[in-house]
Enzyme design. Structure first.
Site, PDB file in Angstrom:
ATOM      1  N   GLU A 170      32.077  36.763  32.903  1.00 41.50           N
ATOM      2  CA  GLU A 170      30.861  36.267  33.560  1.00 41.50           C
ATOM      3  C   GLU A 170      30.062  35.235  32.761  1.00 41.50           C
ATOM      4  O   GLU A 170      28.939  35.517  32.319  1.00 41.50           O
ATOM      5  CB  GLU A 170      29.950  37.445  33.925  1.00 41.50           C
ATOM      6  CG  GLU A 170      30.623  38.499  34.777  1.00 41.50           C
ATOM      7  CD  GLU A 170      29.650  39.551  35.304  1.00 41.50           C
ATOM      8  OE1 GLU A 170      28.528  39.667  34.768  1.00 41.50           O
ATOM      9  OE2 GLU A 170      29.994  40.233  36.276  1.00 41.50           O
ATOM     10  N   GLU A 352      35.670  43.754  38.749  1.00 38.18           N
ATOM     11  CA  GLU A 352      34.545  44.692  38.800  1.00 38.18           C
ATOM     12  C   GLU A 352      34.057  44.783  40.231  1.00 38.18           C
ATOM     13  O   GLU A 352      33.866  43.757  40.897  1.00 38.18           O
ATOM     14  CB  GLU A 352      33.352  44.231  37.943  1.00 38.18           C
ATOM     15  CG  GLU A 352      33.533  44.403  36.460  1.00 38.18           C
ATOM     16  CD  GLU A 352      32.308  43.938  35.669  1.00 38.18           C
ATOM     17  OE1 GLU A 352      31.176  44.006  36.189  1.00 38.18           O
ATOM     18  OE2 GLU A 352      32.517  43.507  34.522  1.00 38.18           O
TER      19      GLU A 352
HETATM   20  C1  PNW Z   1      28.165  42.779  35.365  1.00 39.19           C
HETATM   21  N1  PNW Z   1      23.146  39.754  38.102  1.00 39.19           N
HETATM   22  O1  PNW Z   1      26.913  42.281  34.993  1.00 39.19           O
HETATM   23  C2  PNW Z   1      28.809  43.082  34.037  1.00 39.19           C
HETATM   24  O2  PNW Z   1      30.073  42.511  33.866  1.00 39.19           O
HETATM   25  C3  PNW Z   1      28.785  44.515  33.661  1.00 39.19           C
HETATM   26  O3  PNW Z   1      28.791  44.610  32.266  1.00 39.19           O
HETATM   27  C4  PNW Z   1      27.593  45.204  34.292  1.00 39.19           C
HETATM   28  O4  PNW Z   1      27.406  46.501  33.839  1.00 39.19           O
HETATM   29  C5  PNW Z   1      27.804  45.161  35.796  1.00 39.19           C
HETATM   30  O5  PNW Z   1      27.974  43.831  36.248  1.00 39.19           O
HETATM   31  C6  PNW Z   1      26.667  45.802  36.591  1.00 39.19           C
HETATM   32  O6  PNW Z   1      25.465  45.110  36.388  1.00 39.19           O
HETATM   33  C7  PNW Z   1      26.027  41.657  35.828  1.00 39.19           C
HETATM   34  O7  PNW Z   1      21.937  39.866  37.813  1.00 39.19           O
HETATM   35  C8  PNW Z   1      24.676  41.759  35.498  1.00 39.19           C
HETATM   36  O8  PNW Z   1      23.487  39.063  39.099  1.00 39.19           O
HETATM   37  C9  PNW Z   1      23.727  41.114  36.250  1.00 39.19           C
HETATM   38  C10 PNW Z   1      24.115  40.370  37.337  1.00 39.19           C
HETATM   39  C11 PNW Z   1      25.463  40.259  37.670  1.00 39.19           C
HETATM   40  C12 PNW Z   1      26.408  40.912  36.911  1.00 39.19           C
END
Ligand code: PNW
Length: 445
Positions: A170, A352
């Site tokens: 990401e 994911e």
């Molecule tokens: C992902 N957003 O993070 C990560 O790859 C994981 O480590 C995390 O635990 C999971 O999604 C759940 O949050 C994100 O704000 C964090 O759009 C924030 C965002 C997207 C993905």
């Protein structure tokens, strides 16, 4: 035409997994010569983490490897996606590699192989060595070369046993949440820095792929993007234009360089003087052919020209505990869009997908997380729908194996299909874990 049962809609070589990341589960933050990461540092900033917690212990996975391997195997998955902590392998991110820094990951990978489970390793799931941040972090072009060295070091030791190596998890989150909004480590707020960071992440991905292949890579190589499907809030032309722009900023800014070797012009124009410095040859390096694309999907994005006035909860839509809308058709839409936009798209893994739900109520040793079961079933069906439309889907991985440190939300949000009692570190598979295991048993036939 009636659909076959869901488990019959996937080929026998489909990859089914669960996913985690190093900082979110390992703990052992100061053991075995591990250096400080930017997340270790960020957690100590007052107000940064909702429950003022940190990753010092997390799920204590570092000390519970064998029983966690058995837990993974008990789910019936054929793949485990994890990440490697760079500062555990090289304390400062430059200079000496930590002797024994990869021992833990070697035990992990060998333990997976012994249980017949594929190993998908991510090299950067955000826990950059603080020693590199002191030198400018991802904003500094030298970090690109440090990352390539680290990638080669990992492959030299584990490359013969890894099924997949993902460079970055990401880049949008690292660039935008970490360097533009500052809500994630390293907590910087500068659009210009974020754009440069993003370019360096993508460049380090491309140069790492070149270097790993030159070294004789056996694992499949790819990257993981967090993507959403952007839809206009209304049919008004200004909302339609705003949704197209949001899609360009959030999806095409990452995927166009990777698959077409160029940044979308409308985003470059919007950035103006904040556009990244790009050196000759960078774009060709970024556009290395990939063996797979990883897609993390949680929700869609509804866009209005006036900015999002109302969240999904306020609009009365079903949401998770993150207030992210539950919208499975958006996953099909996104995958079909990727297939349409990028001819020759490599195999795609949903790396994911999952939801945080208020399921902490462990009643008589049981978590009946029906909302999570419904979420997973709907999204797996959305993957099958994309396959029917020709998208080259290769796998699906649930986020997450177990409840863990959810970044700025600390331990308040639970994404696991296995419940973790942080006081005792007891793991209890939730009803969703049993559902997933039964689904995979049926698929195996
Ligand atoms: C992902 N957003 O993070 C990560 O790859 C994981 O480590 C995390 O635990 C999971 O999604 C759940 O949050 C994100 O704000 C964090 O759009 C924030 C965002 C997207 C993905």
């Amino acid at each position: 035409m009636p659909q076959r049962p869901l488990h019959h809609q996937f080929p026998s070589d489909f990859v089914w997994g669960v996913a985690t990341s190093s900082f979110q589960i390992e703990g052992a933050a100061h053991e075995g010569g591990k250096g400080e990461s930017i997340w270790d540092r960020f957690c100590r900033q007052p107000g940064a983490i909702a429950d003022a917690s940190n990753g010092d212990i997390a799920c204590d996975h570092f000390h519970r490897l064998e029983s966690d391997l058995d837990l993974i195997a008990s789910l019936g998955v054929n793949c485990y996606r994890f990440s490697i902590s760079w500062p555990r392998v090289q304390a400062l991110g430059h200079g000496e590699f930590n002797p024994g820094g990869l021992d833990f990951y070697e035990r992990l990978v060998d333990g997976l192989k012994a249980r017949g489970i594929r190993a998908f390793a991510t090299l950067n799931h955000w826990d950059l060595p603080q020693g590199l941040q002191e030198r400018g972090g991802w904003n500094d072009r030298d970090t690109v070369h440090r990352f390539v060295d680290y990638a080669r070091h990992v492959q030299a030791r584990l490359g013969d046993r890894l099924d997949g190596i993902t460079t970055h998890n990401e880049p949008w989150v690292v660039a935008v949440l970490g360097h533009e909004q500052g809500s994630f480590a390293p907590g910087i707020r500068s659009r210009r820095t974020a754009a440069q960071v993003c370019h360096h992440l993508l460049l380090s991905h491309g140069l790492a792929l070149q270097a790993l292949r030159a070294d004789g890579a056996k694992a499949r190589l790819g990257i993981v993007l967090n993507l959403s499907s952007c839809v206009p809030a209304t049919a008004m032309p200004e909302d339609i234009a705003a949704a197209a722009m949001a899609d360009a900023r959030g999806r095409r800014w990452y995927a166009d360089p990777l698959f077409k070797g160029r940044y979308p012009g409308e985003v470059l124009a919007e950035l103006g003087g904040d556009a990244p410095a790009v050196q000759p040859g960078d774009m060709a390096a970024i556009a290395q052919p990939m063996d797979y694309l990883g897609v993390n999907y949680y929700t869609r994005t509804v866009v209005s020209a006036g900015g999002e006035a109302w969240g999904a909860r306020e609009r009365g839509l079903p949401v998770t505990d993150m207030d992210w809308e539950v919208y499975a058709p958006g996953l099909t839409d996104l995958l079909v869009l990727l297939h349409r936009d990028y001819p020759g798209l490599p195999p795609v893994y949903v790396t994911e997908n999952g939801g945080a739900f208020k399921d902490a109520t462990l009643a008589r040793g049981r978590v009946q997380d029906d909302d999570r079961i419904a979420y997973l079933r709907e999204h797996i069906a959305a993957v099958a729908a994309a396959m029917r439309q020709g998208v080259p889907m290769a796998g699906y991985m649930v986020w997450s194996l177990m409840d863990n440190f959810e970044w700025a939300s600390g331990y308040l949000k639970r994404f696991g299909i296995v419940h973790v009692d942080y006081a005792t570190q007891k793991r209890t598979p939730k009803a969703s874990a049993e559902w997933y295991r039964d689904f995979l048993t049926a698929w195996r036939g």
